[in-house]
Design a protein around this motif. Structure first.
Motif, PDB file in Angstrom:
ATOM      1  N   ASP A 207       0.828  -1.210   0.000  1.00 22.24           N
ATOM      2  CA  ASP A 207       0.000   0.000   0.000  1.00 22.24           C
ATOM      3  C   ASP A 207       0.864   1.261   0.000  1.00 22.24           C
ATOM      4  O   ASP A 207       0.369   2.355  -0.239  1.00 22.24           O
ATOM      5  N   GLY A 208       2.137   1.087   0.326  1.00 21.17           N
ATOM      6  CA  GLY A 208       3.023   2.245   0.356  1.00 21.17           C
ATOM      7  C   GLY A 208       4.476   1.804   0.391  1.00 21.17           C
ATOM      8  O   GLY A 208       4.777   0.626   0.632  1.00 21.17           O
ATOM      9  N   ALA A 209       5.374   2.765   0.139  1.00 26.97           N
ATOM     10  CA  ALA A 209       6.809   2.446   0.178  1.00 26.97           C
ATOM     11  C   ALA A 209       7.528   3.559   0.928  1.00 26.97           C
ATOM     12  O   ALA A 209       7.347   4.740   0.615  1.00 26.97           O
ATOM     13  N   LEU A 210       8.336   3.159   1.916  1.00 26.99           N
ATOM     14  CA  LEU A 210       9.132   4.160   2.620  1.00 26.99           C
ATOM     15  C   LEU A 210      10.334   4.504   1.747  1.00 26.99           C
ATOM     16  O   LEU A 210      11.144   3.625   1.418  1.00 26.99           O
ATOM     17  N   VAL A 211      10.402   5.757   1.335  1.00 29.86           N
ATOM     18  CA  VAL A 211      11.482   6.213   0.447  1.00 29.86           C
ATOM     19  C   VAL A 211      12.067   7.501   1.055  1.00 29.86           C
ATOM     20  O   VAL A 211      11.597   7.962   2.088  1.00 29.86           O
ATOM     21  N   CYS A 212      13.051   8.068   0.384  1.00 25.93           N
ATOM     22  CA  CYS A 212      13.721   9.248   0.930  1.00 25.93           C
ATOM     23  C   CYS A 212      13.696  10.370  -0.113  1.00 25.93           C
ATOM     24  O   CYS A 212      14.372  10.271  -1.136  1.00 25.93           O
ATOM     25  N   ALA A 213      12.909  11.393   0.163  1.00 26.52           N
ATOM     26  CA  ALA A 213      12.787  12.522  -0.781  1.00 26.52           C
ATOM     27  C   ALA A 213      13.722  13.655  -0.348  1.00 26.52           C
ATOM     28  O   ALA A 213      14.478  13.509   0.615  1.00 26.52           O
ATOM     29  N   THR A 214      13.652  14.771  -1.058  1.00 26.38           N
ATOM     30  CA  THR A 214      14.502  15.918  -0.701  1.00 26.38           C
ATOM     31  C   THR A 214      13.638  17.136  -0.404  1.00 26.38           C
ATOM     32  O   THR A 214      12.718  17.438  -1.157  1.00 26.38           O
TER      33      THR A 214
ATOM     34  N   LYS B 281      18.760  24.093  -9.013  1.00 23.48           N
ATOM     35  CA  LYS B 281      17.913  25.143  -9.587  1.00 23.48           C
ATOM     36  C   LYS B 281      17.733  26.250  -8.552  1.00 23.48           C
ATOM     37  O   LYS B 281      17.553  25.963  -7.358  1.00 23.48           O
ATOM     38  N   PHE B 282      17.752  27.509  -9.052  1.00 26.92           N
ATOM     39  CA  PHE B 282      17.658  28.664  -8.151  1.00 26.92           C
ATOM     40  C   PHE B 282      16.422  29.490  -8.476  1.00 26.92           C
ATOM     41  O   PHE B 282      15.892  29.419  -9.596  1.00 26.92           O
ATOM     42  N   ASP B 283      15.966  30.299  -7.488  1.00 28.73           N
ATOM     43  CA  ASP B 283      14.731  31.084  -7.694  1.00 28.73           C
ATOM     44  C   ASP B 283      14.890  32.163  -8.772  1.00 28.73           C
ATOM     45  O   ASP B 283      13.913  32.742  -9.233  1.00 28.73           O
ATOM     46  N   SER B 284      16.124  32.431  -9.196  1.00 28.65           N
ATOM     47  CA  SER B 284      16.353  33.409 -10.263  1.00 28.65           C
ATOM     48  C   SER B 284      15.995  32.809 -11.628  1.00 28.65           C
ATOM     49  O   SER B 284      16.033  33.507 -12.637  1.00 28.65           O
ATOM     50  N   GLY B 285      15.719  31.486 -11.636  1.00 31.54           N
ATOM     51  CA  GLY B 285      15.443  30.794 -12.896  1.00 31.54           C
ATOM     52  C   GLY B 285      16.705  30.119 -13.444  1.00 31.54           C
ATOM     53  O   GLY B 285      16.659  29.385 -14.428  1.00 31.54           O
ATOM     54  N   ARG B 286      17.852  30.367 -12.765  1.00 24.11           N
ATOM     55  CA  ARG B 286      19.106  29.777 -13.231  1.00 24.11           C
ATOM     56  C   ARG B 286      19.147  28.285 -12.861  1.00 24.11           C
ATOM     57  O   ARG B 286      18.780  27.899 -11.752  1.00 24.11           O
ATOM     58  N   GLU B 287      19.584  27.477 -13.811  1.00 23.10           N
ATOM     59  CA  GLU B 287      19.760  26.037 -13.553  1.00 23.10           C
ATOM     60  C   GLU B 287      21.218  25.700 -13.801  1.00 23.10           C
ATOM     61  O   GLU B 287      21.772  26.077 -14.822  1.00 23.10           O
ATOM     62  N   VAL B 288      21.825  25.007 -12.860  1.00 28.32           N
ATOM     63  CA  VAL B 288      23.242  24.664 -13.017  1.00 28.32           C
ATOM     64  C   VAL B 288      23.381  23.151 -13.077  1.00 28.32           C
ATOM     65  O   VAL B 288      22.784  22.431 -12.282  1.00 28.32           O
TER      66      VAL B 288
ATOM     67  N   ALA C 268      18.212  32.011  -4.165  1.00 29.60           N
ATOM     68  CA  ALA C 268      17.835  30.953  -3.214  1.00 29.60           C
ATOM     69  C   ALA C 268      17.708  29.629  -3.983  1.00 29.60           C
ATOM     70  O   ALA C 268      17.169  29.602  -5.095  1.00 29.60           O
ATOM     71  N   LEU C 269      18.207  28.578  -3.360  1.00 29.21           N
ATOM     72  CA  LEU C 269      18.121  27.242  -3.981  1.00 29.21           C
ATOM     73  C   LEU C 269      16.676  26.750  -3.932  1.00 29.21           C
ATOM     74  O   LEU C 269      16.020  26.865  -2.883  1.00 29.21           O
ATOM     75  N   ILE C 270      16.157  26.219  -5.038  1.00 22.73           N
ATOM     76  CA  ILE C 270      14.789  25.669  -4.968  1.00 22.73           C
ATOM     77  C   ILE C 270      14.769  24.151  -5.189  1.00 22.73           C
ATOM     78  O   ILE C 270      13.842  23.485  -4.765  1.00 22.73           O
ATOM     79  N   SER C 271      15.759  23.598  -5.887  1.00 23.40           N
ATOM     80  CA  SER C 271      15.805  22.136  -5.976  1.00 23.40           C
ATOM     81  C   SER C 271      17.233  21.667  -6.222  1.00 23.40           C
ATOM     82  O   SER C 271      18.061  22.412  -6.769  1.00 23.40           O
ATOM     83  N   PHE C 272      17.492  20.433  -5.799  1.00 24.10           N
ATOM     84  CA  PHE C 272      18.855  19.897  -5.879  1.00 24.10           C
ATOM     85  C   PHE C 272      18.795  18.398  -6.136  1.00 24.10           C
ATOM     86  O   PHE C 272      18.047  17.687  -5.470  1.00 24.10           O
ATOM     87  N   ARG C 273      19.553  17.944  -7.122  1.00 23.65           N
ATOM     88  CA  ARG C 273      19.673  16.497  -7.360  1.00 23.65           C
ATOM     89  C   ARG C 273      21.159  16.159  -7.386  1.00 23.65           C
ATOM     90  O   ARG C 273      21.921  16.822  -8.082  1.00 23.65           O
ATOM     91  N   TYR C 274      21.525  15.115  -6.622  1.00 26.34           N
ATOM     92  CA  TYR C 274      22.948  14.771  -6.549  1.00 26.34           C
ATOM     93  C   TYR C 274      23.456  14.233  -7.882  1.00 26.34           C
ATOM     94  O   TYR C 274      24.534  14.587  -8.315  1.00 26.34           O
ATOM     95  N   ARG C 275      22.656  13.344  -8.483  1.00 28.48           N
ATOM     96  CA  ARG C 275      23.135  12.823  -9.765  1.00 28.48           C
ATOM     97  C   ARG C 275      22.019  12.146 -10.525  1.00 28.48           C
ATOM     98  O   ARG C 275      21.175  11.470  -9.942  1.00 28.48           O
ATOM     99  N   GLU C 276      22.027  12.380 -11.818  1.00 33.43           N
ATOM    100  CA  GLU C 276      21.165  11.600 -12.719  1.00 33.43           C
ATOM    101  C   GLU C 276      21.832  11.583 -14.079  1.00 33.43           C
ATOM    102  O   GLU C 276      22.741  12.361 -14.365  1.00 33.43           O
ATOM    103  N   GLY C 277      21.407  10.627 -14.906  1.00 36.16           N
ATOM    104  CA  GLY C 277      22.028  10.524 -16.220  1.00 36.16           C
ATOM    105  C   GLY C 277      22.996   9.361 -16.281  1.00 36.16           C
ATOM    106  O   GLY C 277      23.227   8.666 -15.285  1.00 36.16           O
ATOM    107  N   HIS C 278      23.572   9.163 -17.457  1.00 34.28           N
ATOM    108  CA  HIS C 278      24.382   7.966 -17.706  1.00 34.28           C
ATOM    109  C   HIS C 278      25.693   7.962 -16.927  1.00 34.28           C
ATOM    110  O   HIS C 278      26.217   9.003 -16.581  1.00 34.28           O
TER     111      HIS C 278
ATOM    112  N   ASN D 192      18.389  27.357   1.476  1.00 30.23           N
ATOM    113  CA  ASN D 192      19.589  26.900   0.743  1.00 30.23           C
ATOM    114  C   ASN D 192      20.203  25.631   1.332  1.00 30.23           C
ATOM    115  O   ASN D 192      21.373  25.332   1.111  1.00 30.23           O
ATOM    116  N   HIS D 193      19.397  24.912   2.078  1.00 24.30           N
ATOM    117  CA  HIS D 193      19.880  23.705   2.749  1.00 24.30           C
ATOM    118  C   HIS D 193      19.109  22.510   2.183  1.00 24.30           C
ATOM    119  O   HIS D 193      17.886  22.568   2.075  1.00 24.30           O
TER     120      HIS D 193
END
Ligand SMILES: Cc1cc2nc3c(=O)[nH]c(=O)nc-3n(C[C@H](O)[C@H](O)[C@H](O)COP(=O)(O)OP(=O)(O)OC[C@H]3O[C@@H](n4cnc5c(N)ncnc54)[C@H](O)[C@@H]3O)c2cc1C
Ligand code: SF4
Length: 373
Positions: free
Chosen positions: A69-76, A198-205, A180-190, A81-82
């Motif tokens: 019925d559910g899965a315990l996972v770890c979101a962000t 991603k920052f609130d200025s619209g900048r994505e790094v 201000a930081l709005i989202s962060f991913r440690y790694r994705e892709g091959h 900025n933390h």
């Protein structure tokens, strides 16, 4: 061109492929049924995944079939900025997808995950790091009510985890003043993949994952508990899941996850997911997984080297695996504990990020070279 590729592959395989004795397999991997290399058939599940999206593919398959019925996972969660890893119980595909990817920052399973598990009233799958799968194992023994509702435990392989300061510093290196930081991913892709902020200025790094992992792999900002740990592969799980760093997989166009099944139940779940088409994959020899972890796994398992060197730093580490220790292993242990120690002082923290990145890379290559001896 084809010939050059073939020669390159043959040389690479000869260098990287090791012979693993039955005893080594048993001590490093523990009890297991089978080993599979798989990826999620749904390409959307591979986009945000750490490896092949197999963990999410399995959980989604179980949710769809109402086996859980559910899965315990770890979101962000990102605040001030933390970057905070937060345990949550996902009950839908969207929630599973939102929690994909590896969180390389300290998590507190006993305080944050166990209460969620206790309160949840349906059948649950749990994703946990090896140390946390062990905590859950003990908790289940003491709490039959909790034990009954756990349908599956998936453990991620784990080299070690980092204190939050490493992620904070990484964010600071990427952030412009006033953003201000709005989202962060440690790694994705091959293969090793990319880190994304991603920052609130619209900048994505986007940076290669090594922007973070070079420091992590040098054990700067390591969690203290990891120096005492020898479980790299999740001995207390039904299924263990990890990356496949064996050289031949680098040429595969789709990144795979290594799944090591440890219980009949876990093995049946993986087989059914493959036969129902939720996962694509095949059975593989366990040596393939060991080849891909040939440097980090033996070092991680060999607590004795850290126990010996730990005395120099006044650390009491129990040599629970009673391994023989070679000089290169002692040197790696020395550097790992020293780097962690340096990253615990304000001056050391400044020094680490003052050193030019190419020198950090060179230092890592030396450490990896020593690990290979
Ligand atoms: C701290 C850490 C260290 C790791 N070290 C290694 C290593 O040395 N070698 C190796 O081969 N693999 C390692 N892994 C595992 C690897 O990064 C992938 O998680 C694994 O291969 C599964 O990939 P996937 O694409 O199938 O999973 P995905 O589909 O991306 O799903 C991953 C699942 O794990 C959950 N999760 C993420 N982080 C955590 C966490 N900290 N605690 C609990 N659940 C979490 C997510 O919420 C998600 O449900 C590590 C992972 C972590 C978090
Ligand atoms: S290395 Fe061991 S103690 Fe550290 S996070 Fe991984 S499983 Fe837990």
């Amino acid at each position: 061109m084809a010939l050059i590729m073939k020669v390159r592959k043959t040389i690479r395989d000869a260098i990287w492929t090791k012979r693993w004795s039955t005893e080594q397999v048993h001590k490093y991997v523990g009890n297991f049924r089978k080993c599979y290399f798989t990826y999620a058939t749904d390409s959307e599940l591979r986009e945000g995944a750490a490896s092949g999206g197999s963990v999410t593919g399995l959980l989604s398959h179980l949710l769809t079939n109402r086996a859980i019925d559910g899965a315990l996972v770890c979101a962000t969660d990102v605040k001030d900025n933390h970057v905070n890893p937060v345990f949550t119980i996902a009950t839908s595909l969207e929630e599973l997808k939102a929690a994909q990817g590896s969180k390389y920052s300290a998590v507190f399973f006993s305080q944050h995950a166990l209460p969620l598990i206790k309160q949840f009233s349906g059948r649950l799958a749990v994703v946990a790091l090896p140390c946390d799968a062990k905590i859950l194992h003990r908790y289940r023994q003491l709490n039959p009510g909790v034990d009954e509702k756990i349908a599956l435990v998936i453990s991620l392989f784990c080299g070690h985890n980092s204190r939050p300061e490493l992620t904070d510093q990484t964010v600071e290196e990427l952030r412009l003043p006033g953003e201000a930081l709005i989202s962060f991913r440690y790694r994705e892709g091959h293969w090793r993949g990319n880190l994304q902020a991603k920052f609130d200025s619209g900048r994505e790094v986007e940076k290669p994952f090594s922007f973070f992992s070079d420091y992590q792999n040098l054990y700067f900002y390591s969690q203290a508990k990891c120096h005492h740990c020898f479980d790299h592969v999740g001995y207390y799980a039904d299924i263990s899941a990890g990356d496949i760093w064996s050289p031949r997989m680098r040429d595969e166009p789709i990144k795979h996850t290594a799944l090591v099944t440890r219980s009949d139940h876990g093995d049946a779940i993986v087989r059914t997911a493959i036969s129902d088409g939720a996962l694509q994959g095949r059975e593989e020899p366990i040596a393939e997984v060991l080849d891909g972890q040939a440097r980090t796994l033996p070092f991680h398992y060999n607590v004795t080297s850290r126990a010996i060197v730990g005395r120099l730093f006044g650390m009491e580490i129990l040599a629970r695996t009673e391994e023989r220790v070679s000089l290169p292993e002692l040197l790696v242990a020395l550097l790992a504990l020293l780097n962690d120690r340096v990253s615990r002082s304000p001056i050391g923290q400044k020094l680490i990020f003052w050193i030019p990145r190419p020198l950090i890379r060179l230092y890592l290559l030396i450490l990896k070279g020593l690990e290979s001896l």
